[in-house]
Design an enzyme around this catalytic site. Sequence first.
Site: not given
Ligand code: NAP
Ligand code: HSE
Length: 429
Positions: A13, A45, A205, A187
Amino acid sequence: MKSISVGLLGLGTVGSGVVKIIKNHQDKLAHELGCSINIKKVLVKDESKQRDVSIDNSKITTRANELIDDPEIDVIIEVMGGIEQTKNYLMQALHNKKHVVTANKDLIAVYGSELLATARENECDLFYEASVAGGIPIIRSLVDGLVSDRITKMMGIVNGTTNFILTKMSKFGSPYSQVLKQAQDLGFAETDPSSDVEGIDAARKMAILARLGFSMNVDLQDVRVKGISHITEDDIYYSQKLGYEMKLIGVAKRDQESIEVSVEPTLLSQDHPLANVQDEYNAVYVYGEAVGETMFYGPGAGSLPTATAIVSDLVAILKNLHLGVNGKSSVVPQHEKQLKNRGDIFAQYFLRIHVKDQVGAFAHITELFSKRGVSFEKILQLPLEGHDVAEIVIITHPCSLKDFEEILEILKFYPVVDEVKSTYRVEGL
Ligand code: NAP
Ligand code: HSE
C-alpha cells in the site's frame, strides 16, 4: 543533473504510493533538490505478484542485500513492516552509510533509540514522519515547530482503522466485523489488524509522540492500552444520548516532570474538535505552555497520504546532504522518565451497570462512591424491559484511576449489582 539512488523495501500500500509520488512530482522534487530521484531497486516478498503501480521488473528483487549492500544506493526507504528482520536490514544499511526513511512505528517504538544512535554514529539521517498519523506532519511539528515550547499534553486520534470503524458504527450502526473488513480492503489496517483494534498501533504512536514531546525515553510498556473490540452498540447509544462520541484516544500528559501515557476508548464531548474527526482521519491536539492549544489534522492512513510524509523525509535527507549535516540531530532525551502512579492519574469516567431492581439498590451504589469522595456529574436510569434489572449509566466527576478501579472491583461483587457492563474514560469538557 545529478541523481540520487533509492532502495525501496516493500511495494505494498505505502510502497506503491511512494513510487507514484516520486513519479508524479518529479519536476517539483528536482526543482526543490537540484537532483533527480531514481528508485534503483525494490524489495518484495513475492516477485510474481500483480502490482498496482508500473515499475520495471528488473528493479524488483527478493534479496535484501541487493539494496542494503549496493554502494550506489544512498537512501533506503523501509515500508515493508515487521520488527526483528527489518531492524537487522536497517542496522546493516546504516553501517553501510545509507540514510533511512521508515514508516514503521512498530520498529521505532521498540528499537528507535538504538537505530537513531547507530544513524548518528554513522553520520546518517533516520527519519520516521510517516510512522505517526500518516500524512500529518506531526513529528516535524514537535521536533522543529514547537521546539521552543514546553509541551504539557498531547491528545489524539492516531489510528485510522479504529476511527474508521467507530465512525461507521456510530453513524450508521454498521456491524464491527463488516467495517473492519472495509478498513482492511481500503489499505488502512495493519497486516495483523489486531494491533489496530487492540490499541497497540496507537500505543506505539503515542510512545513515539511522548518521547519527542516530553524528551523522555518512553517505551511501549509505559503506555496503558485498551482496544475497541469490546465496544457494543449500547455503549455507543448511551454515549451519544449523554452528549459524547466514542473515540479511541491517545493521551500523553505531563504534570511537573511526571507523565502518563494511555490509549483507550474514550467518550469525547461532542463539542470537542476531536469528536468531529471522522473515518480514517487522524488529529493530534498539542498543548504547549507558551503556544496554548494547537491541533494537527489530516488523513492518518492510506497509500498516498502516508507516501507524502515519506517523500518529505527523503527531501529533508537530500537537503541535509547539500548542507553536509546528516546525522547531526540530537538523539539523547533530556529528562529521566518518571511515570505517574494510578493515584495521580485523574479523569472522568463513564460506567454502565445492571442493578437489581429493588428498593435501596441505587443508594448502596452512591454510598460506595461517596465513601471514596467520588461524585456523579450525570446519571441515567432505565428499566430493562422483560428483565428484573435496571440499567444505570453514570458519568463521574474527575477522580483518580486508583479510586475508580478500586470501586469497580468492589462493585463486581456487590449483591445489588447484576453486572458491570462497561467503563470508559471521559474527556473534553
Ligand atoms: P503492505 O501493503 O502489507 O506492504 C508490505 C510490502 O512489504 C509488500 O510489498 C511486501 O511484499 C513487502 N514485504 C513484507 N515483508 C517482507 C519481507 N520479509 N521481505 C521482503 N518484502 C517484504 O503494508 P503497508 O500497508 O504498505 O505498510 C507498510 C509499513 O508502513 C508498515 O510498517 C505500516 O505499519 C506502515 N504504515 C502503513 C500505513 C497505511 O496506511 N497502510 C500508514 C502509515 C504507516 P509483497 O508485496 O510481495 O507481499
Ligand atoms: N494501521 C494504521 C492505522 C496505519 O490504521 O492508522 C497508519 O499508521
